[in-house]
Design an enzyme around this catalytic site. Structure first.
Site, PDB file in Angstrom:
ATOM      1  N   PRO A   2      22.596   9.606 -38.176  1.00  0.00           N
ATOM      2  CA  PRO A   2      21.030   9.419 -38.090  1.00  0.00           C
ATOM      3  C   PRO A   2      20.961  10.583 -39.652  1.00  0.00           C
ATOM      4  O   PRO A   2      21.147  11.161 -39.214  1.00  0.00           O
ATOM      5  CB  PRO A   2      20.828  10.024 -36.456  1.00  0.00           C
ATOM      6  CG  PRO A   2      21.834   9.994 -35.247  1.00  0.00           C
ATOM      7  CD  PRO A   2      23.064  10.197 -36.806  1.00  0.00           C
ATOM      8  N   GLU A   3      20.093   9.617 -39.898  1.00  0.00           N
ATOM      9  CA  GLU A   3      18.947  10.259 -40.996  1.00  0.00           C
ATOM     10  C   GLU A   3      17.641  10.342 -40.343  1.00  0.00           C
ATOM     11  O   GLU A   3      17.426  10.250 -39.355  1.00  0.00           O
ATOM     12  CB  GLU A   3      18.585   9.166 -42.116  1.00  0.00           C
ATOM     13  CG  GLU A   3      20.778   8.606 -42.525  1.00  0.00           C
ATOM     14  CD  GLU A   3      20.377   7.425 -43.885  1.00  0.00           C
ATOM     15  OE1 GLU A   3      19.115   7.333 -44.698  1.00  0.00           O
ATOM     16  OE2 GLU A   3      20.988   7.019 -43.834  1.00  0.00           O
ATOM     17  N   ARG A 108      33.853  10.714 -33.935  1.00  0.00           N
ATOM     18  CA  ARG A 108      34.625  12.091 -35.191  1.00  0.00           C
ATOM     19  C   ARG A 108      34.534  13.215 -34.524  1.00  0.00           C
ATOM     20  O   ARG A 108      35.095  13.654 -35.799  1.00  0.00           O
ATOM     21  CB  ARG A 108      34.161  11.104 -36.283  1.00  0.00           C
ATOM     22  CG  ARG A 108      34.608   9.990 -37.339  1.00  0.00           C
ATOM     23  CD  ARG A 108      33.933   9.050 -38.234  1.00  0.00           C
ATOM     24  NE  ARG A 108      34.273   9.997 -39.315  1.00  0.00           N
ATOM     25  CZ  ARG A 108      33.724   9.689 -40.453  1.00  0.00           C
ATOM     26  NH1 ARG A 108      33.158   8.884 -40.586  1.00  0.00           N
ATOM     27  NH2 ARG A 108      34.753  10.086 -41.596  1.00  0.00           N
ATOM     28  N   ARG A 147      14.336  18.012 -62.513  1.00  0.00           N
ATOM     29  CA  ARG A 147      15.861  17.660 -62.203  1.00  0.00           C
ATOM     30  C   ARG A 147      16.759  16.725 -63.534  1.00  0.00           C
ATOM     31  O   ARG A 147      15.857  15.638 -63.702  1.00  0.00           O
ATOM     32  CB  ARG A 147      15.965  17.015 -60.481  1.00  0.00           C
ATOM     33  CG  ARG A 147      15.616  18.700 -60.035  1.00  0.00           C
ATOM     34  CD  ARG A 147      16.006  19.534 -60.352  1.00  0.00           C
ATOM     35  NE  ARG A 147      17.536  19.488 -59.137  1.00  0.00           N
ATOM     36  CZ  ARG A 147      18.371  19.607 -58.155  1.00  0.00           C
ATOM     37  NH1 ARG A 147      17.237  20.107 -57.376  1.00  0.00           N
ATOM     38  NH2 ARG A 147      19.199  19.274 -57.974  1.00  0.00           N
TER      39      ARG A 147
END
Length: 266
Positions: A2-3, A108, A147
């Site tokens: 999930p994000e 996992r 950046r």
DNA sequence: AATGGGACCTGCGCGC
DNA sequence: TGCGCGCAGGTCCCAT
């Protein structure tokens, strides 16, 4: 896995069924996912606590419990919270006083459960950048201008901005018509603005549709999220761009797959 | 600060 | 059927 939109969906789903309930039993099927404190202490301390409030910070789900404790859940790639329980990959099962079982599944075993007194003091949390919805367009423009790194990995950098992962980074850049290989610094004010706008739009829309079920992500009910059908590029390598029909490209950036249209995204 | 590689794990789909 | 390979929503750690 999930994000931000998926964790936000889990938060809302869970609020409806678990808030106010007491955790009466904790069954540990695989102690690996319990990172803090030691599994036996985790179990003993958690049993008897009530779930008071549930919220999200970045991709982290936080359950505020009675007695000033917090249970934090990081789903990593394949973590799930599903109720009612009985799932195949259940690693920890929480039995609630209503009788319902809430499973933490994680194929996992990258997922992380922690029981802490102060979630804000977690190192992971201390490093998190701002929430996308807390930022103004002007804030975001200033951040980008500083950046030099490529824009797609930057959107996924949790210390830069929290909550965006591999799916939404590609989807946001497609909609903003920005090539993922561009240096953040090189974006024009117009592009910066488009990126901000599409970031907010995509995340809000994904939340509205319950997140993206691509591989393992499911809602607490076990049902799929509905946003994957709105994906424009993620997982579509070699297939025609919905705008210009040119095949969508798949490249690797920082070891992760990036999907984009080389014609539509400049 | 930027970038690349590997590690942590399990399982799936693919070509042969 | 079986085997090896690449791939997978995330994050950390090390080297350059």
């Amino acid at each position: 896995m999930p994000e931000l939109p998926e964790v936000e969906t889990i938060k809302t789903d869970l609020e409806k069924i678990a808030c106010g309930q007491k955790i009466v039993r904790v069954l540990i099927h695989n102690p690996k996912v319990i990172r803090q404190p030691a599994p036996a202490v985790f179990k003993r301390s958690l049993e008897g606590l009530r779930i008071k409030h549930i919220f999200r910070r970045g991709k982290l789900l936080i359950l505020e419990l009675s007695h000033g404790k917090f249970l934090t859940v990081h789903f990593k790639m394949t973590g799930q919270l599903v109720a009612p329980g009985g799932s195949k990959n259940s690693r920890v099962a929480f039995v609630l006083d209503g009788g319902m079982i809430l499973d933490f599944n994680d194929q996992r075993l990258f997922g992380e459960l922690r029981l802490v007194n102060d979630w804000k003091k977690l190192e992971f949390v201390q490093r998190l950048g701002p929430e996308p919805f807390d930022l103004t367009s002007a804030d975001f423009k200033d951040m980008l201008a500083k950046r030099k790194t490529r824009i797609k990995p930057l959107l996924m950098e949790q210390s830069f901005i929290s909550g965006i992962g591999n799916i939404y980074a590609s989807e946001i850049l497609f909609r903003a018509k920005i090539n993922p290989q561009r240096q953040a610094q090189s974006l024009s004010p117009k592009e910066q603005g488009a990126l901000y706008k599409e970031m907010i739009k995509v995340l809000k829309s994904a939340i509205k549709h319950g997140g993206s079920s691509v591989d393992d992500y499911v809602r607490v009910s076990g049902k799929n999220g509905d946003y994957a059908r709105f994906h424009q590029v993620y997982g579509r390598g070699g297939k025609p761009c919905f705008i210009c029909s040119r095949p969508v490209e798949r490249i690797a950036q920082g070891g992760r797959g990036t999907y984009f249209c080389a014609k539509c995204q400049k």
